[in-house]
Enzyme design. Structure first.
Site, PDB file in Angstrom:
ATOM      1  N   ALA A 148     -16.112  -7.151  -9.942  1.00  0.00           N
ATOM      2  CA  ALA A 148     -14.867  -6.650 -10.532  1.00  0.00           C
ATOM      3  C   ALA A 148     -14.814  -6.855 -12.048  1.00  0.00           C
ATOM      4  O   ALA A 148     -14.432  -5.946 -12.791  1.00  0.00           O
ATOM      5  CB  ALA A 148     -13.681  -7.347  -9.875  1.00  0.00           C
TER       6      ALA A 148
ATOM      7  N   ARG B 143       0.845  -1.201   0.000  1.00  0.00           N
ATOM      8  CA  ARG B 143       0.000   0.000   0.000  1.00  0.00           C
ATOM      9  C   ARG B 143       0.880   1.251   0.000  1.00  0.00           C
ATOM     10  O   ARG B 143       0.585   2.241  -0.666  1.00  0.00           O
ATOM     11  CB  ARG B 143      -0.868   0.025   1.257  1.00  0.00           C
ATOM     12  CG  ARG B 143      -1.944  -1.021   1.277  1.00  0.00           C
ATOM     13  CD  ARG B 143      -2.767  -0.860   2.555  1.00  0.00           C
ATOM     14  NE  ARG B 143      -3.667  -1.972   2.688  1.00  0.00           N
ATOM     15  CZ  ARG B 143      -3.775  -2.725   3.773  1.00  0.00           C
ATOM     16  NH1 ARG B 143      -3.049  -2.472   4.839  1.00  0.00           N
ATOM     17  NH2 ARG B 143      -4.629  -3.718   3.821  1.00  0.00           N
TER      18      ARG B 143
ATOM     19  N   SER C  59     -17.444  -6.026  -4.540  1.00  0.00           N
ATOM     20  CA  SER C  59     -18.815  -6.506  -4.746  1.00  0.00           C
ATOM     21  C   SER C  59     -19.592  -6.587  -3.430  1.00  0.00           C
ATOM     22  O   SER C  59     -20.793  -6.827  -3.441  1.00  0.00           O
ATOM     23  CB  SER C  59     -18.791  -7.881  -5.421  1.00  0.00           C
ATOM     24  OG  SER C  59     -18.035  -8.775  -4.645  1.00  0.00           O
TER      25      SER C  59
ATOM     26  N   PHE D  32     -11.168  -4.860  -5.817  1.00  0.00           N
ATOM     27  CA  PHE D  32     -11.199  -5.758  -4.641  1.00  0.00           C
ATOM     28  C   PHE D  32     -10.668  -4.963  -3.433  1.00  0.00           C
ATOM     29  O   PHE D  32      -9.718  -5.366  -2.766  1.00  0.00           O
ATOM     30  CB  PHE D  32     -10.351  -7.031  -4.844  1.00  0.00           C
ATOM     31  CG  PHE D  32     -10.688  -7.823  -6.081  1.00  0.00           C
ATOM     32  CD1 PHE D  32     -11.748  -8.720  -6.081  1.00  0.00           C
ATOM     33  CD2 PHE D  32      -9.951  -7.667  -7.253  1.00  0.00           C
ATOM     34  CE1 PHE D  32     -12.056  -9.457  -7.222  1.00  0.00           C
ATOM     35  CE2 PHE D  32     -10.255  -8.391  -8.392  1.00  0.00           C
ATOM     36  CZ  PHE D  32     -11.311  -9.294  -8.380  1.00  0.00           C
TER      37      PHE D  32
ATOM     38  N   CYS E  98      -3.049 -14.169  -3.378  1.00  0.00           N
ATOM     39  CA  CYS E  98      -2.778 -14.573  -1.989  1.00  0.00           C
ATOM     40  C   CYS E  98      -3.088 -16.053  -1.790  1.00  0.00           C
ATOM     41  O   CYS E  98      -3.208 -16.522  -0.668  1.00  0.00           O
ATOM     42  CB  CYS E  98      -3.574 -13.707  -1.012  1.00  0.00           C
ATOM     43  SG  CYS E  98      -5.340 -13.822  -1.232  1.00  0.00           S
TER      44      CYS E  98
HETATM   45  N1  SAH Z   1      -7.122  -5.206  -1.105  1.00  0.00           N
HETATM   46  C1  SAH Z   1      -7.753  -5.426   0.159  1.00  0.00           C
HETATM   47  C2  SAH Z   1      -8.051  -6.876   0.439  1.00  0.00           C
HETATM   48  C3  SAH Z   1      -8.907  -7.553  -0.590  1.00  0.00           C
HETATM   49  S1  SAH Z   1      -9.794  -8.917   0.012  1.00  0.00           S
HETATM   50  C4  SAH Z   1      -6.935  -4.790   1.264  1.00  0.00           C
HETATM   51  O1  SAH Z   1      -5.862  -4.198   1.010  1.00  0.00           O
HETATM   52  O2  SAH Z   1      -7.346  -4.850   2.411  1.00  0.00           O
HETATM   53  C5  SAH Z   1     -10.782  -9.338  -1.336  1.00  0.00           C
HETATM   54  C6  SAH Z   1     -12.009  -8.476  -1.551  1.00  0.00           C
HETATM   55  O3  SAH Z   1     -12.550  -8.854  -2.800  1.00  0.00           O
HETATM   56  C7  SAH Z   1     -13.134  -8.654  -0.542  1.00  0.00           C
HETATM   57  O4  SAH Z   1     -13.456  -7.419   0.049  1.00  0.00           O
HETATM   58  C8  SAH Z   1     -14.330  -9.181  -1.355  1.00  0.00           C
HETATM   59  O5  SAH Z   1     -15.571  -8.603  -0.958  1.00  0.00           O
HETATM   60  C9  SAH Z   1     -13.978  -8.723  -2.738  1.00  0.00           C
HETATM   61  N2  SAH Z   1     -14.515  -9.527  -3.841  1.00  0.00           N
HETATM   62  C10 SAH Z   1     -14.599 -10.873  -3.937  1.00  0.00           C
HETATM   63  N3  SAH Z   1     -15.081 -11.242  -5.133  1.00  0.00           N
HETATM   64  C11 SAH Z   1     -15.308 -10.102  -5.836  1.00  0.00           C
HETATM   65  C12 SAH Z   1     -15.776  -9.800  -7.144  1.00  0.00           C
HETATM   66  N4  SAH Z   1     -16.118 -10.774  -7.993  1.00  0.00           N
HETATM   67  N5  SAH Z   1     -15.844  -8.521  -7.527  1.00  0.00           N
HETATM   68  C13 SAH Z   1     -15.508  -7.523  -6.685  1.00  0.00           C
HETATM   69  N6  SAH Z   1     -15.056  -7.737  -5.438  1.00  0.00           N
HETATM   70  C14 SAH Z   1     -14.947  -8.996  -5.013  1.00  0.00           C
END
Ligand code: SAH
Length: 396
Positions: free
Chosen positions: A283, A215, A254, A231, A340
């Protein structure tokens, strides 16, 4: 010392244990002398009766998670020693309970020689997440050891293992406070930025502590740029991008709860700032219809593969996702892309992204190869503990 169940391995199956790999699969076991129950500490021997290690017994495919390669008694001092070691390592690496960053991972499973145990520290609150019955059953001792080692820097301990324990054991665990009286919600500081952590309802232990350094890098590259955080979850990358003086920042997730968290975190740090906008949408759909010409795109999806048997699908998933983004990205822009999934290796992930770039005919340069920060140490004998992989690509 208490009498323990003895487990003897098949010939040749001692090799990985001698290399200090902490997992023993059920197929490696020749004979079990006794009837160990889930989570019990057992002693492991090679088929010539030489002692190899001790660890938690499990009914699943990973039958034993070795905690030690010597025979030691498990008592209050044992847990204190283990937790103290983990804390000293972090202390040496500049972590503290106060200051610009008061959120970090205190115990990173195999990386801290405590397979099956995760503990994150959130500004006075330790959130324990057990992935094995053995660690879950040791929770009371772990609580006492945490109190001893962290002293007055520990105000509360919260147990959150219901969703991470093996399926048949989830009913023995209720999430809740084990010590102290922390309220429902909590605020932490990461590199001076404020975040709201919801360990009760949030994902994992409430926050993705592992993206701290990545970040920061996004923040450093964001000045006068348009940033898309896909995401986003708590909006971590977005908050850093705004701090880094991005021209605009868009967050996509989402989950409505995630978007709410993002908005809250942005508002808390940059009240009334109109540069940020969030989108509660899938996404793939967002990328398909993307109109803005972003300079930086971040893709940090949830683990696409939790098990080896779905690895192929996961790699296809990474390829599809990166292809969608790359197709839309302009020349001279940057892609931060992550995986991850523990079962996806660095090489496999790179190949998936490479396949995506080739398919859309774009030339890319790898600027950085990112990983997890030092409070998520990798056990050199257990390469699986290196789970977070990231690439920063420059699109020609
Ligand atoms: N980047 C974040 C962590 C991401 S965790 C950080 O730095 O804290 C993954 C995220 O993806 C979750 O919040 C989940 O709600 C979202 N997610 C899962 N499938 C998704 C999709 N198809 N489209 C959009 N978001 C999605």
């Amino acid at each position: 010392m208490e009498k323990r169940v003895k487990i003897v391995l098949k010939s040749g199956k001692d090799i990985s244990v001698r290399r200090l790999h902490p997992w023993i699969f059920s197929g490696a076991i020749k004979k079990v002398y006794g009837n160990p129950i889930e989570g019990e500490i057992v002693n492991v021997y090679d088929n010539k009766d030489e002692f190899l290690g001790q660890g938690h017994y499990n009914d699943g495919s990973i039958a034993i998670r070795l905690t030690d390669f010597e025979e030691v008694e498990i008592n209050a001092k044992y847990w204190e020693r283990k937790i103290e070691k983990a804390w000293n390592y972090r202390l040496k690496n500049g972590f503290s309970f106060e200051g610009e960053t008061n959120v970090f991972r205190l115990i990173h499973g195999e990386g801290d020689n405590l397979p099956g145990l995760i503990i994150d520290y959130y500004n006075g609150v330790a959130v324990i997440q057990a992935h094995s019955i053995g660690m879950f059953k040791a929770q009371n001792e772990i609580v006492e050891a945490l109190k001893k080692v962290l002293g007055s820097n520990l105000k509360s301990i919260y147990s959150k293992s219901k969703s991470t324990l093996p399926g048949n054991m989830q009913n023995i665990s209720e999430d809740g406070l084990l010590f102290g009286s922390a309220g429902k919600n909590h605020f932490v500081l990461e590199n001076g930025l404020k975040f709201f952590v919801d360990w009760e309802k949030g994902q994992k232990t409430g926050f993705f502590v592992d993206q701290r350094e990545n970040r920061k890098l996004v923040g450093e590259m964001s000045r006068n740029r348009k940033v898309l955080n896909v995401f986003g979850y708590t909006g971590g990358f977005s908050v850093y991008a705004i701090k880094g003086e991005a021209e605009l920042v868009h967050t996509v997730d989402s989950s409505a709860g995630a978007i709410e968290l993002t908005d809250k975190n942005v508002e808390m740090n940059f009240s009334g700032d109109s540069r940020h906008k969030s989108f509660c949408v899938d996404a793939f759909e967002f990328l398909e219809n993307m109109e803005e010409d972003y300079d930086i795109v971040i893709l940090d999806p949830p683990a696409f593969a939790k098990h080896q048997n779905v690895l192929h699908n996961a790699l296809q998933g990474y390829k599809r996702l990166n292809l969608k983004a790359l197709q839309k990205m302009k020349s001279g822009s940057f892609l931060f892309t992550f995986s991850c999934s523990q079962v996806v290796t660095k090489e496999n992930f790179r190949k998936s992204v490479f396949a995506a770039a080739t398919q859309c005919g774009k030339t890319v340069r790898i600027m950085y190869q990112l990983s997890q920060p030092i409070d998520h140490p990798v056990n050199i004998f257990h390469p699986e503990s290196e789970y977070l992989k990231g690439l920063v690509l420059y699109i020609e």
